[in-house]
Design a protein around this motif. Structure first.
Motif, PDB file in Angstrom:
ATOM      1  N   SER A 167      33.248 -14.366  23.559  1.00 48.17           N
ATOM      2  CA  SER A 167      32.825 -14.459  22.581  1.00 48.17           C
ATOM      3  C   SER A 167      32.028 -12.881  22.547  1.00 48.17           C
ATOM      4  O   SER A 167      32.303 -12.073  23.067  1.00 48.17           O
ATOM      5  CB  SER A 167      31.548 -15.639  21.978  1.00 48.17           C
ATOM      6  N   MET A 168      31.655 -12.745  21.409  1.00 45.64           N
ATOM      7  CA  MET A 168      30.821 -11.535  20.995  1.00 45.64           C
ATOM      8  C   MET A 168      30.140 -10.534  22.148  1.00 45.64           C
ATOM      9  O   MET A 168      28.601 -11.819  22.346  1.00 45.64           O
ATOM     10  CB  MET A 168      30.430 -11.392  19.196  1.00 45.64           C
ATOM     11  N   ILE A 169      29.915  -9.721  22.923  1.00 47.66           N
ATOM     12  CA  ILE A 169      28.989  -9.864  24.130  1.00 47.66           C
ATOM     13  C   ILE A 169      27.783  -8.958  23.368  1.00 47.66           C
ATOM     14  O   ILE A 169      27.790  -7.880  22.430  1.00 47.66           O
ATOM     15  CB  ILE A 169      30.222  -8.965  25.266  1.00 47.66           C
ATOM     16  N   THR A 170      26.722  -8.783  24.074  1.00 42.86           N
ATOM     17  CA  THR A 170      25.198  -8.492  23.247  1.00 42.86           C
ATOM     18  C   THR A 170      24.692  -8.250  24.228  1.00 42.86           C
ATOM     19  O   THR A 170      24.365  -8.739  25.198  1.00 42.86           O
ATOM     20  CB  THR A 170      24.649  -9.363  22.944  1.00 42.86           C
ATOM     21  N   ASP A 171      24.549  -6.649  24.946  1.00 42.02           N
ATOM     22  CA  ASP A 171      23.424  -6.049  25.732  1.00 42.02           C
ATOM     23  C   ASP A 171      21.943  -6.740  26.165  1.00 42.02           C
ATOM     24  O   ASP A 171      21.399  -7.227  24.988  1.00 42.02           O
ATOM     25  CB  ASP A 171      23.894  -4.839  26.149  1.00 42.02           C
ATOM     26  N   VAL A 172      21.344  -7.373  26.965  1.00 44.26           N
ATOM     27  CA  VAL A 172      19.938  -8.086  27.068  1.00 44.26           C
ATOM     28  C   VAL A 172      19.896  -6.286  28.608  1.00 44.26           C
ATOM     29  O   VAL A 172      20.381  -6.177  29.304  1.00 44.26           O
ATOM     30  CB  VAL A 172      20.030  -9.175  28.823  1.00 44.26           C
ATOM     31  N   ILE A 173      18.539  -5.893  27.784  1.00 40.36           N
ATOM     32  CA  ILE A 173      17.457  -4.909  28.444  1.00 40.36           C
ATOM     33  C   ILE A 173      17.011  -5.274  29.250  1.00 40.36           C
ATOM     34  O   ILE A 173      16.619  -6.581  28.985  1.00 40.36           O
ATOM     35  CB  ILE A 173      16.991  -4.572  27.772  1.00 40.36           C
ATOM     36  N   ILE A 174      16.815  -4.908  31.500  1.00 39.97           N
ATOM     37  CA  ILE A 174      15.456  -5.365  31.756  1.00 39.97           C
ATOM     38  C   ILE A 174      15.577  -4.150  32.864  1.00 39.97           C
ATOM     39  O   ILE A 174      15.753  -3.135  33.222  1.00 39.97           O
ATOM     40  CB  ILE A 174      16.766  -6.473  32.970  1.00 39.97           C
ATOM     41  N   PRO A 175      13.843  -4.214  32.743  1.00 39.81           N
ATOM     42  CA  PRO A 175      13.263  -3.139  33.797  1.00 39.81           C
ATOM     43  C   PRO A 175      13.250  -3.449  34.739  1.00 39.81           C
ATOM     44  O   PRO A 175      13.053  -3.542  35.576  1.00 39.81           O
ATOM     45  CB  PRO A 175      12.000  -3.715  33.277  1.00 39.81           C
ATOM     46  N   ILE A 176      14.788  -3.787  35.663  1.00 40.94           N
ATOM     47  CA  ILE A 176      14.542  -3.581  36.912  1.00 40.94           C
ATOM     48  C   ILE A 176      15.628  -2.716  36.930  1.00 40.94           C
ATOM     49  O   ILE A 176      16.703  -2.800  36.651  1.00 40.94           O
ATOM     50  CB  ILE A 176      15.159  -5.341  37.472  1.00 40.94           C
ATOM     51  N   ARG A 177      15.468  -1.838  38.583  1.00 44.34           N
ATOM     52  CA  ARG A 177      16.699  -1.140  38.303  1.00 44.34           C
ATOM     53  C   ARG A 177      17.608  -1.945  39.926  1.00 44.34           C
ATOM     54  O   ARG A 177      17.086  -2.549  40.017  1.00 44.34           O
ATOM     55  CB  ARG A 177      16.373  -0.106  39.696  1.00 44.34           C
ATOM     56  N   ARG A 178      18.694  -1.319  39.442  1.00 43.52           N
ATOM     57  CA  ARG A 178      20.447  -1.957  39.797  1.00 43.52           C
ATOM     58  C   ARG A 178      19.735  -1.861  41.767  1.00 43.52           C
ATOM     59  O   ARG A 178      20.718  -2.951  42.460  1.00 43.52           O
ATOM     60  CB  ARG A 178      20.882  -1.287  39.647  1.00 43.52           C
ATOM     61  N   SER A 179      19.212  -0.932  42.418  1.00 42.55           N
ATOM     62  CA  SER A 179      18.950  -1.373  43.510  1.00 42.55           C
ATOM     63  C   SER A 179      18.308  -2.010  43.875  1.00 42.55           C
ATOM     64  O   SER A 179      18.558  -2.814  45.075  1.00 42.55           O
ATOM     65  CB  SER A 179      18.388   0.593  43.818  1.00 42.55           C
ATOM     66  N   VAL A 180      16.919  -2.269  43.133  1.00 43.07           N
ATOM     67  CA  VAL A 180      16.493  -3.581  43.311  1.00 43.07           C
ATOM     68  C   VAL A 180      17.355  -5.345  43.130  1.00 43.07           C
ATOM     69  O   VAL A 180      16.793  -5.525  43.703  1.00 43.07           O
ATOM     70  CB  VAL A 180      14.806  -3.358  42.546  1.00 43.07           C
ATOM     71  N   ALA A 181      17.245  -4.814  42.727  1.00 43.08           N
ATOM     72  CA  ALA A 181      18.336  -5.975  42.347  1.00 43.08           C
ATOM     73  C   ALA A 181      19.790  -6.907  43.104  1.00 43.08           C
ATOM     74  O   ALA A 181      19.551  -7.777  43.603  1.00 43.08           O
ATOM     75  CB  ALA A 181      20.019  -6.304  41.030  1.00 43.08           C
ATOM     76  N   ILE A 182      20.247  -5.240  44.190  1.00 37.91           N
ATOM     77  CA  ILE A 182      21.065  -5.241  45.241  1.00 37.91           C
ATOM     78  C   ILE A 182      20.204  -5.899  46.008  1.00 37.91           C
ATOM     79  O   ILE A 182      20.515  -6.437  47.141  1.00 37.91           O
ATOM     80  CB  ILE A 182      21.617  -4.127  44.990  1.00 37.91           C
ATOM     81  N   ILE A 183      19.026  -5.250  46.026  1.00 38.53           N
ATOM     82  CA  ILE A 183      17.774  -5.756  47.593  1.00 38.53           C
ATOM     83  C   ILE A 183      17.914  -7.236  46.958  1.00 38.53           C
ATOM     84  O   ILE A 183      17.923  -8.088  48.213  1.00 38.53           O
ATOM     85  CB  ILE A 183      16.639  -4.748  47.274  1.00 38.53           C
ATOM     86  N   CYS A 184      17.889  -8.052  46.111  1.00 43.21           N
ATOM     87  CA  CYS A 184      17.535  -9.329  45.861  1.00 43.21           C
ATOM     88  C   CYS A 184      18.327  -9.917  46.004  1.00 43.21           C
ATOM     89  O   CYS A 184      18.591 -10.830  46.787  1.00 43.21           O
ATOM     90  CB  CYS A 184      17.218  -9.571  44.007  1.00 43.21           C
ATOM     91  N   LEU A 185      19.861  -9.369  45.589  1.00 44.09           N
ATOM     92  CA  LEU A 185      20.955 -10.068  46.016  1.00 44.09           C
ATOM     93  C   LEU A 185      21.441 -10.291  47.591  1.00 44.09           C
ATOM     94  O   LEU A 185      21.650 -11.443  48.062  1.00 44.09           O
ATOM     95  CB  LEU A 185      22.265  -9.626  45.623  1.00 44.09           C
ATOM     96  N   MET A 186      21.043  -9.236  48.703  1.00 41.97           N
ATOM     97  CA  MET A 186      21.355  -9.084  49.654  1.00 41.97           C
ATOM     98  C   MET A 186      20.091  -9.790  50.543  1.00 41.97           C
ATOM     99  O   MET A 186      20.692 -11.215  51.158  1.00 41.97           O
ATOM    100  CB  MET A 186      20.492  -7.352  50.571  1.00 41.97           C
ATOM    101  N   LEU A 187      18.815 -10.576  49.691  1.00 39.64           N
ATOM    102  CA  LEU A 187      18.219 -11.611  50.338  1.00 39.64           C
ATOM    103  C   LEU A 187      18.802 -12.648  50.796  1.00 39.64           C
ATOM    104  O   LEU A 187      18.378 -13.567  51.534  1.00 39.64           O
ATOM    105  CB  LEU A 187      16.834 -11.132  50.030  1.00 39.64           C
ATOM    106  N   PHE A 188      19.312 -13.053  49.023  1.00 38.69           N
ATOM    107  CA  PHE A 188      20.021 -14.356  48.928  1.00 38.69           C
ATOM    108  C   PHE A 188      20.976 -14.901  49.788  1.00 38.69           C
ATOM    109  O   PHE A 188      20.595 -15.952  50.248  1.00 38.69           O
ATOM    110  CB  PHE A 188      20.480 -14.136  47.249  1.00 38.69           C
ATOM    111  N   PHE A 189      21.503 -13.551  49.488  1.00 37.27           N
ATOM    112  CA  PHE A 189      22.856 -14.089  50.842  1.00 37.27           C
ATOM    113  C   PHE A 189      22.406 -14.513  52.071  1.00 37.27           C
ATOM    114  O   PHE A 189      22.867 -14.262  52.791  1.00 37.27           O
ATOM    115  CB  PHE A 189      24.127 -13.145  50.480  1.00 37.27           C
ATOM    116  N   GLY A 190      21.442 -13.343  52.441  1.00 38.14           N
ATOM    117  CA  GLY A 190      21.115 -12.929  54.390  1.00 38.14           C
ATOM    118  C   GLY A 190      19.917 -14.659  54.309  1.00 38.14           C
ATOM    119  O   GLY A 190      20.233 -14.612  55.825  1.00 38.14           O
TER     120      GLY A 190
END
Length: 377
Positions: A167-190
């Motif tokens: 379907s048509m793609i619409t961007d979502v703007i989120i005030p979180i840096r990608r570096s912070v997001a990567i830390i969250c994912l590392m915590l999840f899997f860790g």
């Protein structure tokens, strides 16, 4: 306020969020909200809670996500903790109203299978995935089985559905840096990897409790009802809680507002009081928070990948099969003992699906009906 008034389960919660935050407050536009809902439906964990967290993340970053989660979750946490303290020390296994709550649980999970099956298994191949997942879950009842089922279903989805039109793609703007997001994912899997390793080494009740609920919250697709079989395997065979108490709490969780994952608060309270309830609650919701915070900044890229879309289609079909297995065991085998039980459960199902009564009304009816059945038998 929504934490006090949001009865009706995940689909109803999404309606409440839309009315409050899109229509009234205009915090998000229609397309952004739809994108957020789509993301949360595809991630493990409680979809409606993740949507609430996501709205908080969009408005106020990580702190906003935490505040949104507390506001939506705390009322039902308190109610289920109080219920746990109420029934502790009582012989609930033979109480008629508790048996009625078990019958309510059967009806509500049957409703979930009914509605999810229509949406997620509309064709022959997805129905086949669901039935294979159901049979596997019933015949291979281990903590590993659900993970294997999900992975296998994802592979089947890639093979069968990666050509699905986007379907048509619409961007979502989120005030979180990608570096912070990567830390969250590392915590999840860790945490997912480290906690099971530390559990036998440390041998502490608190760590065991946190590991069980964190793993349950990490590996469940499809929302609250699907967490039932995984939690049952974590807390009943270990002796933390009896099956009667488990099913009684699950029935009670249908009568309170907010997310069904707060069932963990009841289980934690039954195991270790207030501290156990708080630990179990944080543990089961933490994966959802880390995943939504870690995935949102990358969502626009991920959802354009057709292989990922196909994998999620297969996983969603398997979720229906896992839930169908839970409907049979432990719910049906424990609650439906006589023809009267089956007849009364069918009536509760009718009230939920066709009369569309609120779940809390059906819970009350189940408790009263169970008491009457107990008096007459």
């Amino acid at each position: 306020m929504l934490g006090l008034t949001s009865f009706g389960g995940p689909i109803a919660h999404l309606g409440y969020f839309h009315d409050e935050y899109v229509r009234r407050r205009q915090w998000m536009d229609e397309r952004s909200y739809a994108d957020l809902v789509a993301l949360c439906q595809l991630l493990p964990g409680p979809a409606s809670s993740q949507v609430g967290m996501g709205i908080g993340l969009v408005r106020g970053g990580l702190l906003g996500g935490v505040v949104a989660w507390i506001g939506f979750t705390l009322p039902s946490v308190i109610m289920l903790m109080l219920f746990a303290f109420l029934i502790q020390g009582l012989d609930v296994g033979n109480a008629g109203w508790i048996h009625g709550l078990k019958l309510v649980a059967v009806a509500i999970v049957a409703q979930a299978v009914w509605s999810m099956g229509q949406k997620l298994t509309p064709d022959r191949s997805r129905a086949t995935i669901a039935i294979i997942a159901m049979a596997t879950a019933l015949l291979w009842q281990t903590a590993l089985s659900q993970i294997v089922i999900i992975l296998a279903a994802g592979i089947m989805g890639i093979l069968l559905y990666q050509r699905t039109e986007q379907s048509m793609i619409t961007d979502v703007i989120i005030p979180i840096r990608r570096s912070v997001a990567i830390i969250c994912l590392m915590l999840f899997f860790g945490l997912l990897i480290i906690l099971p390793i530390l559990r036998p080494i440390v041998n502490a009740d608190g760590l065991s409790l946190f590991d069980s609920f964190y793993r349950s919250g990490s590996l469940v697709f499809g929302g609250g009802h699907v967490v039932l079989p995984m939690l049952e395997r974590e807390v009943v065979p270990t002796g933390w809680i009896t099956k009667a108490d488990f099913l009684a709490g699950y029935g009670a969780a249908q009568a309170v507002p907010g997310p069904l994952f707060t069932f963990a608060s009841y289980l934690g309270a039954m195991k270790s009081g207030v501290s156990g309830a708080l630990l179990a609650t944080v543990a089961i919701f933490l994966p959802a928070f880390l995943l939504i915070a870690g995935t949102l900044p990358f969502w626009n890229t991920i959802r354009k990948n057709r292989k990922m879309q196909g994998a999620f289609i297969g996983i969603n079909a398997a979720v229906v099969g896992i839930l169908l297995a839970a409907l049979y065991h432990p719910l049906w085998t424990t609650a439906i003992l006589t023809p009267v039980d089956f007849a009364f459960t069918s009536l509760l199902f009718l009230l939920l699906v066709f009369w569309k009564l609120p779940p809390w009304v059906v819970v009350v009816a189940g408790a009263v009906g169970g008491t009457i059945i107990g008096m007459l038998s």
